[in-house]
Enzyme design. Sequence first.
Site, short mmCIF file in Angstrom:
data_model
loop_
_atom_site.label_atom_id
_atom_site.label_comp_id
_atom_site.label_asym_id
_atom_site.label_seq_id
_atom_site.Cartn_x
_atom_site.Cartn_y
_atom_site.Cartn_z
N CYS A 69 -9.39 -8.20 -3.70
CA CYS A 69 -8.92 -7.67 -2.41
C CYS A 69 -7.39 -7.62 -2.35
O CYS A 69 -6.71 -8.59 -2.68
CB CYS A 69 -9.42 -8.55 -1.27
SG CYS A 69 -8.92 -7.95 0.35
N LYS A 84 0.87 6.10 -1.04
CA LYS A 84 0.10 6.42 -2.24
C LYS A 84 0.76 7.52 -3.04
O LYS A 84 1.10 8.56 -2.48
CB LYS A 84 -1.31 6.84 -1.82
CG LYS A 84 -2.05 5.73 -1.09
CD LYS A 84 -3.38 6.22 -0.56
CE LYS A 84 -4.07 5.15 0.25
NZ LYS A 84 -3.46 4.95 1.58
N CYS A 135 -14.21 -9.64 -1.67
CA CYS A 135 -14.00 -9.11 -3.01
C CYS A 135 -12.88 -9.89 -3.67
O CYS A 135 -11.83 -10.10 -3.07
CB CYS A 135 -13.60 -7.64 -2.94
SG CYS A 135 -14.79 -6.62 -2.07
N CYS A 176 -15.13 -9.73 6.18
CA CYS A 176 -15.91 -8.79 5.41
C CYS A 176 -17.26 -9.43 5.11
O CYS A 176 -17.39 -10.66 5.16
CB CYS A 176 -15.21 -8.47 4.09
SG CYS A 176 -13.81 -7.36 4.29
N ARG A 219 2.71 4.24 8.56
CA ARG A 219 3.52 4.53 7.39
C ARG A 219 3.74 6.02 7.23
O ARG A 219 4.82 6.45 6.86
CB ARG A 219 2.78 3.98 6.17
CG ARG A 219 3.30 4.47 4.85
CD ARG A 219 2.91 3.56 3.74
NE ARG A 219 3.32 2.20 4.03
CZ ARG A 219 2.68 1.11 3.59
NH1 ARG A 219 1.62 1.22 2.83
NH2 ARG A 219 3.12 -0.08 3.90
N TYR A 220 2.70 6.78 7.46
CA TYR A 220 2.79 8.22 7.31
C TYR A 220 3.02 8.85 8.68
O TYR A 220 2.67 8.25 9.69
CB TYR A 220 1.48 8.76 6.71
CG TYR A 220 1.18 8.25 5.33
CD1 TYR A 220 1.86 8.76 4.23
CD2 TYR A 220 0.23 7.26 5.11
CE1 TYR A 220 1.57 8.30 2.94
CE2 TYR A 220 -0.07 6.81 3.84
CZ TYR A 220 0.60 7.33 2.76
OH TYR A 220 0.32 6.89 1.50
N ARG A 229 -0.62 9.60 10.81
CA ARG A 229 -1.82 8.77 10.79
C ARG A 229 -1.46 7.30 10.71
O ARG A 229 -0.42 6.93 10.16
CB ARG A 229 -2.74 9.16 9.62
CG ARG A 229 -2.07 9.19 8.25
CD ARG A 229 -2.81 10.21 7.37
NE ARG A 229 -2.39 10.18 5.98
CZ ARG A 229 -1.31 10.80 5.52
NH1 ARG A 229 -0.49 11.43 6.33
NH2 ARG A 229 -1.03 10.75 4.22
N ASP A 269 -0.45 2.80 -5.11
CA ASP A 269 0.11 2.54 -3.79
C ASP A 269 1.45 1.85 -4.04
O ASP A 269 1.50 0.75 -4.61
CB ASP A 269 -0.85 1.66 -2.98
CG ASP A 269 -0.87 2.06 -1.51
OD1 ASP A 269 0.15 2.62 -1.04
OD2 ASP A 269 -1.87 1.81 -0.83
N ASP A 320 -3.43 -3.20 -6.99
CA ASP A 320 -2.15 -3.56 -6.37
C ASP A 320 -1.56 -4.85 -6.95
O ASP A 320 -2.25 -5.64 -7.58
CB ASP A 320 -2.35 -3.77 -4.86
CG ASP A 320 -2.55 -2.46 -4.12
OD1 ASP A 320 -2.01 -1.43 -4.58
OD2 ASP A 320 -3.23 -2.47 -3.08
N ARG A 331 -5.80 -7.37 0.41
CA ARG A 331 -5.38 -8.12 1.61
C ARG A 331 -5.90 -9.55 1.55
O ARG A 331 -6.26 -10.12 2.58
CB ARG A 331 -5.84 -7.41 2.87
CG ARG A 331 -5.25 -6.03 3.00
CD ARG A 331 -5.31 -5.45 4.40
NE ARG A 331 -4.95 -4.05 4.32
CZ ARG A 331 -5.80 -3.04 4.46
NH1 ARG A 331 -7.07 -3.28 4.75
NH2 ARG A 331 -5.39 -1.79 4.33
C1 LIG Z 1 -4.01 4.79 2.68
C2 LIG Z 1 -3.33 4.71 3.93
C3 LIG Z 1 -3.47 5.72 4.90
C4 LIG Z 1 -4.33 6.93 4.68
O1 LIG Z 1 -3.85 7.69 3.62
P1 LIG Z 1 -4.61 9.01 3.18
O2 LIG Z 1 -3.91 9.42 1.92
O3 LIG Z 1 -4.42 9.97 4.30
O4 LIG Z 1 -6.04 8.67 2.96
C5 LIG Z 1 -2.78 5.58 6.07
N1 LIG Z 1 -1.97 4.53 6.30
C6 LIG Z 1 -1.80 3.56 5.39
C7 LIG Z 1 -0.89 2.43 5.69
C8 LIG Z 1 -2.48 3.61 4.18
O5 LIG Z 1 -2.33 2.62 3.28
#
Ligand SMILES: *Cc1c(COP(=O)(O)O)cnc(C)c1O
Length: 440
Positions: free
Chosen positions: A142, A347, A139, A135, A122-123, A126, A340, A303, A144
């Site tokens: 959850c 986020k 929870c 798990c 998404r980002y 990362r 989110d 969520d 998911r």
């Molecule tokens: C939360 C999340 C991350 C990590 O986000 P950070 O703000 O860097 O902790 C990476 N990918 C996805 C899909 C996420 O939901």
Amino acid sequence: MKIFDQHQQDIAEKIESQAEIKQWKDWKWQIRHSIKTIEEFENLTGIHFDATEKEQLERTINRFPLSITPYYLSLINIENFRQDPVYKQAFLDSRELIVSPCEMKDPLAEEHDSPIPGITHRYPDRVLFLVSNVCAMYCRHCTRKRKVGDVDFIPSREQVKKGLDYIRNTPQVRDVLLSGGDPFMLSDDYLDWILTELQAIPHVQVIRIGTRTPVTLPYRITDDLVNMLKKHHPLWINTHFNHPREITASAKEALTKLADAGIPLGNQSVLLADVNDCPRIMKELVQQLVRNRVRPYYIYQCDLSEGLSHFRTPVTKGIEIMESLIGHTSGFAVPTYVIDAPGGGGKIPVMPHYIISWNTNKVILRNYEGVITSYQEPDHYEATICDRDCANCKLELDITGSDEINAVGIEKLLSDYDDTISLIPANNARLKRREGDSDE
Ligand SMILES: *Cc1c(COP(=O)(O)O)cnc(C)c1O
């Protein structure tokens, strides 16, 4: 609370007549004896539900499975279980069957932003890498829920290999976040293999693991596990404490082992109605976390996953909690409160307002005590027009490598090197009319 108190002893003996502390603290014993039915729950706790309620609970369990470790079950305050934050996170509630119109199976669109199964990219730099779908405990809140315990979602070794290939072939990924399910439900050897493969990828600079085992199964944090993890620095771990009651002697012991291994620890809480939607509870939680070398990282707004409406608070509750933390306690004990974005926007941080007003030479601010103050802007500040020619800039910044050149979002509007003057939603009707304009 002692590590093995009388109450835990009683539960252990109901599970297995000769059970000793050795078994109780064996994480595999805990998993083997996880509570998966309403009857087991009733037998072990002495709590009994009437026929009507039981029938509703049966319908709930058919939709969303139950799994509680004996350890986490032992934290329930049986005398007052209906109000108990541990019970509410662990045990079925027939309100889970209520699906409101705004709720979704996959509210964060993780499966849309997924180049291959198990990876959410998404980002820019990362990825989220789902390596397990089980798990220690399921929870109730959850996000998911759609996946948990579902055999269709078990990531096979083949799938994990494909995920590793994706990361290997995507040089902009510098941070890999292992999640699930819970990665610590995997064996030490299997996890070691995944971590070794990731570490061998030159562009992967850090690895993170998201796990709730320090909360629900602290005995999972064995010396063997920690010795294995230590080989894979820089490795960060985020865990998921929601209430101070969860920070027990056993949990502290697990956190100590991880911190002593040099692993930076963070905590992600979820804001949950009737569990922790209280400034005093949250303040106590974050203070206890830092005492155990865990840095509060995020508080999530709950969520819009299916069946979670009874857990959801208004956003204003989160803002009130942030108001009660910022300035009132150590800066590093204050997490970022995030929503989110439904649909996959990622986020979004949310805070109370601190800037009250400004003009060209002053900014007016208020602090946590309500003091209103002014900050004098500098008289002389030579604005640098930045054309991103970093090699010829007076600031010394030797960037090598493939940092992306293009600004994104608001950053674009602020920048000098990009001519964009506004961001306009796709299919904007006004611009569509312009397209039809013969002058254009
Ligand atoms: C939360 C999340 C991350 C990590 O986000 P950070 O703000 O860097 O902790 C990476 N990918 C996805 C899909 C996420 O939901």
